[in-house]
Write a protein that holds these residues in place. Structure first.
Motif, mmCIF file in Angstrom:
data_model
loop_
_atom_site.group_PDB
_atom_site.id
_atom_site.type_symbol
_atom_site.label_atom_id
_atom_site.label_comp_id
_atom_site.label_asym_id
_atom_site.label_seq_id
_atom_site.Cartn_x
_atom_site.Cartn_y
_atom_site.Cartn_z
ATOM 1 N N LYS A 163 -4.539 -2.209 9.619
ATOM 2 C CA LYS A 163 -5.838 -2.694 9.149
ATOM 3 C C LYS A 163 -5.738 -4.026 8.413
ATOM 4 O O LYS A 163 -6.746 -4.525 7.900
ATOM 5 C CB LYS A 163 -6.478 -1.655 8.221
ATOM 6 C CG LYS A 163 -6.786 -0.326 8.899
ATOM 7 C CD LYS A 163 -7.419 0.655 7.926
ATOM 8 C CE LYS A 163 -7.734 1.989 8.591
ATOM 9 N NZ LYS A 163 -8.330 2.952 7.635
ATOM 10 N N SER A 164 -4.562 -4.613 8.355
ATOM 11 C CA SER A 164 -4.363 -5.839 7.575
ATOM 12 C C SER A 164 -5.040 -7.043 8.226
ATOM 13 O O SER A 164 -5.192 -7.118 9.452
ATOM 14 C CB SER A 164 -2.870 -6.126 7.423
ATOM 15 O OG SER A 164 -2.242 -5.160 6.626
ATOM 16 N N SER A 171 -1.413 -10.037 2.121
ATOM 17 C CA SER A 171 -0.375 -9.132 2.623
ATOM 18 C C SER A 171 0.682 -9.831 3.464
ATOM 19 O O SER A 171 1.880 -9.569 3.319
ATOM 20 C CB SER A 171 -1.015 -8.005 3.432
ATOM 21 O OG SER A 171 -1.857 -7.216 2.623
ATOM 22 N N LYS A 218 -3.701 0.376 -2.740
ATOM 23 C CA LYS A 218 -2.997 -0.834 -3.148
ATOM 24 C C LYS A 218 -3.086 -0.984 -4.662
ATOM 25 O O LYS A 218 -4.186 -1.076 -5.215
ATOM 26 C CB LYS A 218 -3.610 -2.065 -2.466
ATOM 27 C CG LYS A 218 -3.534 -2.033 -0.945
ATOM 28 C CD LYS A 218 -4.202 -3.258 -0.353
ATOM 29 C CE LYS A 218 -4.164 -3.232 1.165
ATOM 30 N NZ LYS A 218 -4.836 -4.415 1.759
ATOM 31 N N GLN A 273 1.435 7.053 1.727
ATOM 32 C CA GLN A 273 0.653 8.259 1.981
ATOM 33 C C GLN A 273 -0.849 8.027 1.891
ATOM 34 O O GLN A 273 -1.616 8.462 2.746
ATOM 35 C CB GLN A 273 1.068 9.365 1.001
ATOM 36 C CG GLN A 273 2.538 9.734 1.059
ATOM 37 C CD GLN A 273 2.954 10.253 2.424
ATOM 38 O OE1 GLN A 273 2.219 10.999 3.073
ATOM 39 N NE2 GLN A 273 4.137 9.851 2.876
ATOM 40 N N THR A 274 -1.263 7.337 0.845
ATOM 41 C CA THR A 274 -2.699 7.183 0.574
ATOM 42 C C THR A 274 -3.275 5.849 1.025
ATOM 43 O O THR A 274 -4.488 5.711 1.180
ATOM 44 C CB THR A 274 -2.973 7.342 -0.927
ATOM 45 O OG1 THR A 274 -2.351 6.258 -1.638
ATOM 46 C CG2 THR A 274 -2.415 8.670 -1.439
ATOM 47 N N GLY A 275 -2.404 4.856 1.194
ATOM 48 C CA GLY A 275 -2.888 3.524 1.532
ATOM 49 C C GLY A 275 -3.426 2.753 0.348
ATOM 50 O O GLY A 275 -3.881 1.609 0.497
ATOM 51 N N THR A 305 -0.332 -3.416 7.476
ATOM 52 C CA THR A 305 -0.700 -2.184 8.168
ATOM 53 C C THR A 305 -1.561 -2.557 9.373
ATOM 54 O O THR A 305 -1.879 -3.739 9.601
ATOM 55 C CB THR A 305 -1.501 -1.244 7.250
ATOM 56 O OG1 THR A 305 -2.810 -1.810 7.025
ATOM 57 C CG2 THR A 305 -0.794 -1.042 5.909
ATOM 58 N N PRO A 364 0.833 -1.207 0.000
ATOM 59 C CA PRO A 364 0.000 0.000 0.000
ATOM 60 C C PRO A 364 0.867 1.256 0.000
ATOM 61 O O PRO A 364 1.929 1.291 0.628
ATOM 62 C CB PRO A 364 -0.807 -0.127 1.293
ATOM 63 C CG PRO A 364 -0.041 -1.087 2.151
ATOM 64 C CD PRO A 364 0.637 -2.023 1.210
ATOM 65 N N ASP A 365 0.388 2.266 -0.711
ATOM 66 C CA ASP A 365 1.107 3.538 -0.754
ATOM 67 C C ASP A 365 1.221 4.117 0.657
ATOM 68 O O ASP A 365 0.238 4.144 1.415
ATOM 69 C CB ASP A 365 0.361 4.517 -1.668
ATOM 70 C CG ASP A 365 1.090 5.841 -1.812
ATOM 71 O OD1 ASP A 365 0.820 6.741 -1.003
ATOM 72 O OD2 ASP A 365 1.917 5.961 -2.731
#
Length: 221
Positions: A139-140, A124, A69, A65-67, A137, A62-63
């Motif tokens: 949230k993964s 992930s 994928k 900054q933005t998250g 992350t 995931p990015d």
């Protein structure tokens, strides 16, 4: 036979063709993947492919900054594949598990071993274990693949997943002998009823009766 979430390695000519067909935005990622000889992952194809072709995917971390994928779909020919293996075994990704999950994850491995159940991991956690890149992350989920051969295995595995989902963010699928897969949480909610469940195959995504999926288990000794 290749199924969704199998890991696939390409030949040098396969990578060359993939890079030649890539969009400029994806080229550097593909080149990086090829240079490290990391596997791609078998994906469900939205359209029917030629018999000698296979749909694969490359998912980037995931990015920061933005998250967001980024997922890069590819289509390769079978003769461009040099090796293929199932998704990683549950124990093979233990070193990539975050410290907050470690104790429960190790307990889960022991529970599965005691029940003689083999689960695999994709998504992930698997990608972080393979590449060392930062996929996970806060949230993964832990995406598991559970492929029971008997009704007893199905019930044992479901009970273990439900128990440990109170401590770990377990997600993923049950893969039935037909090759069709159902989200294990959806199955747990529907298996004791006449409900239909959403089942995925290599090319389809459709509703199926619970009994039709269970029928495959009946044929296993």
């Amino acid at each position: 036979m290749l199924y969704r979430h199998n890991r696939v390695w390409l030949s040098s000519s396969g990578w060359q063709r993939a890079c030649a067909a890539a969009s400029p935005a994806h080229l550097s990622a593909l080149q990086h993947w090829a240079a490290n000889d990391w596997p791609l992952v078998v994906r469900r194809s939205e359209s029917v492919l030629p018999a000698d072709s296979l749909g694969l995917g490359l998912a980037l971390p995931p990015d920061a900054q933005t998250g967001v994928k980024t997922r890069i779909p590819l289509t390769v020919t079978l003769n461009e594949i040099t090796q293929h293996e199932p998704a990683l075994a549950f124990s093979a990704v233990a070193n990539a598990v975050p410290s907050a999950w470690q104790a429960a994850y190790v307990d889960l491995i022991h529970e599965l071993d005691a029940a003689q159940l083999k689960l695999h991991v994709y998504g992930s956690l698997a990608l972080q274990a393979i590449t060392g890149l930062p996929y996970l992350t806060a949230k993964s989920d832990i995406d598991v693949l559970f492929s029971p051969h008997t009704h007893v295995q199905l019930q044992q595995g479901l009970q273990i997943l439900q128990t440990y989902s109170q401590q770990l963010p377990l997600d993923g699928e049950i893969v039935f002998p037909s090759g069709r897969a159902v989200a294990w949480k959806e199955w747990a909610n529907a298996a004791n009823s006449s409900h239909k469940v959403m089942a995925k195959s290599m090319t389809t995504l459709n509703l199926m009766n619970v009994d039709d999926l269970l029928f495959g288990l009946e044929q296993q000794s």
